[in-house]
Design an enzyme around this catalytic site. Structure first.
Site, PDB file in Angstrom:
ATOM      1  N   TYR A 234      -2.081  -0.453  10.500  1.00 40.40           N
ATOM      2  CA  TYR A 234      -2.244  -0.896   9.104  1.00 40.40           C
ATOM      3  C   TYR A 234      -0.979  -0.590   8.299  1.00 40.40           C
ATOM      4  CZ  TYR A 234      -3.929  -1.040   4.286  1.00 40.40           C
ATOM      5  OH  TYR A 234      -4.059  -1.314   2.940  1.00 40.40           O
TER       6      TYR A 234
ATOM      7  N   SER B   7       0.854  -1.202   0.000  1.00 40.47           N
ATOM      8  CA  SER B   7       0.000   0.000   0.000  1.00 40.47           C
ATOM      9  C   SER B   7       0.880   1.239   0.000  1.00 40.47           C
ATOM     10  CB  SER B   7      -0.878   0.005   1.245  1.00 40.47           C
ATOM     11  OG  SER B   7      -1.559   1.231   1.366  1.00 40.47           O
TER      12      SER B   7
END
Ligand code: NDP
Length: 277
Positions: free
Chosen positions: A163, A150
């Protein structure tokens, strides 16, 4: 070496296993692979959704497609699923680790259990599956492992600390795996998208705050991303950062992290103000 990797540029009859294949980016990657003639195996927990994706793949590819239910956080279940793949389908040519969850809350507000599940799904399962499948690909002398990282693993974003840590872990794990398997004709590709239009944010940020403050133009579609990914399989590409400007942002962040932190914090403070209006 490149000659062996090159064989993956054509997906016809190649066996592609995709975790998180029941929806979102994983499903889009499955559908695009099927469109290019691959034999697709989608893996996740929700069997109904998996079967729907597998049916679409079968129609598109004219090749068999498989829906295997498996919680990737359970190593025994993963081993069983991989055995089933070996016996019922064959050797995996491409593995994609797309299963993932998020939580867009401040660190102090995140329940402990949610943090450990996030680490288990996003990082540990990716490492375990990559490790198991890499061993088989080393024996067969070629393959590709695609790990979905990501942008959050490259640039810090408030409310995504745990995350982002899992995604930074995925990126660095893949960097080292890539070196270790390079001599065996295996491509290791990390994909670092900015926001993608999937169910992800509905689960990670039910309040909708996070997305409502991002410009719509930042969002890309999962189908668009899937095409870019498959266009880079079978090449020396090591990392995909999409949209393209995110590569520049993370490069600038590496050069001047202090200024980067200041800017990001300002943007999010500004967003906080807007939220309070
Ligand atoms: P979705 O929420 O749409 O899909 C997540 C997928 O992960 C589902 O198929 C879900 O299937 C599967 N999954 C979750 N937990 C498990 C589990 N324990 N075992 C097996 N499968 C599981 O999200 P996206 O498709 O958007 O996300 C895919 C990947 O892309 C994730 O790694 C995410 O971090 C990453 N990413 C997403 C971005 C975005 O903006 N959407 C941006 C950058 C990266 P099921 O519930 O059936 O098990």
């Amino acid at each position: 070496m490149l000659r062996r990797i090159k064989s993956l540029r054509k997906l016809k009859n190649k066996i592609v296993l995709i975790t998180g294949g029941s929806r979102g980016i994983g499903a889009a990657l499955a559908i695009e692979a099927a469109h290019r003639g691959a034999i697709v195996i989608v893996v996740a927990r929700n069997l109904d959704r998996l079967e729907r994706v597998a049916k679409r793949c079968l129609v598109l590819s004219g090749r068999p497609a498989f829906a295997f239910q498996c919680d990737v956080t359970d190593p025994d279940a993963v081993d069983k699923m991989l055995d089933k793949v070996r016996h019922e389908v064959g050797d995996i040519d491409v593995l994609i680790n797309s299963a993932g969850i998020g939580d867009m809350r401040e660190v102090v507000k995140q329940p402990r259990q949610r943090v450990s599940t996030m680490v288990n799904v996003n990082l540990l399962a990716t490492m375990y599956l990559s490790r198991s499948v890499a061993k088989e690909m080393m024996d067969q002398g070629y393959g590709a492992i695609i790990n979905i990282g990501s942008l959050a693993g490259k640039i810090p974003t408030p409310n995504a600390a745990a995350y982002s840590a899992t995604k930074a872990g995925v990126i660095q794990f893949s960097n080292i795996l890539r070196m270790e398997v390079a001599d065996y004709g295996i491509q290791v590709l990390t994909v670092n998208p900015g926001p993608v239009d999937t169910h992800f944010f509905k689960a990670a940020d039910p309040s909708g705050n996070y997305l409502s403050h991002l410009p719509k133009s930042m969002m890309i579609s999962a189908a668009q991303l899937a095409q870019t990914v498959w266009d880079n399989v079978g090449y020396k590409t090591r990392e995909i950062n999409v949209p393209g400007y995110t590569a520049i942002l993370s490069w600038i962040y590496q050069l001047i992290p202090g200024m980067g932190d200041w800017t990001i914090k300002k943007i999010f403070d500004f967003q906080q103000d807007k939220r309070n209006l």
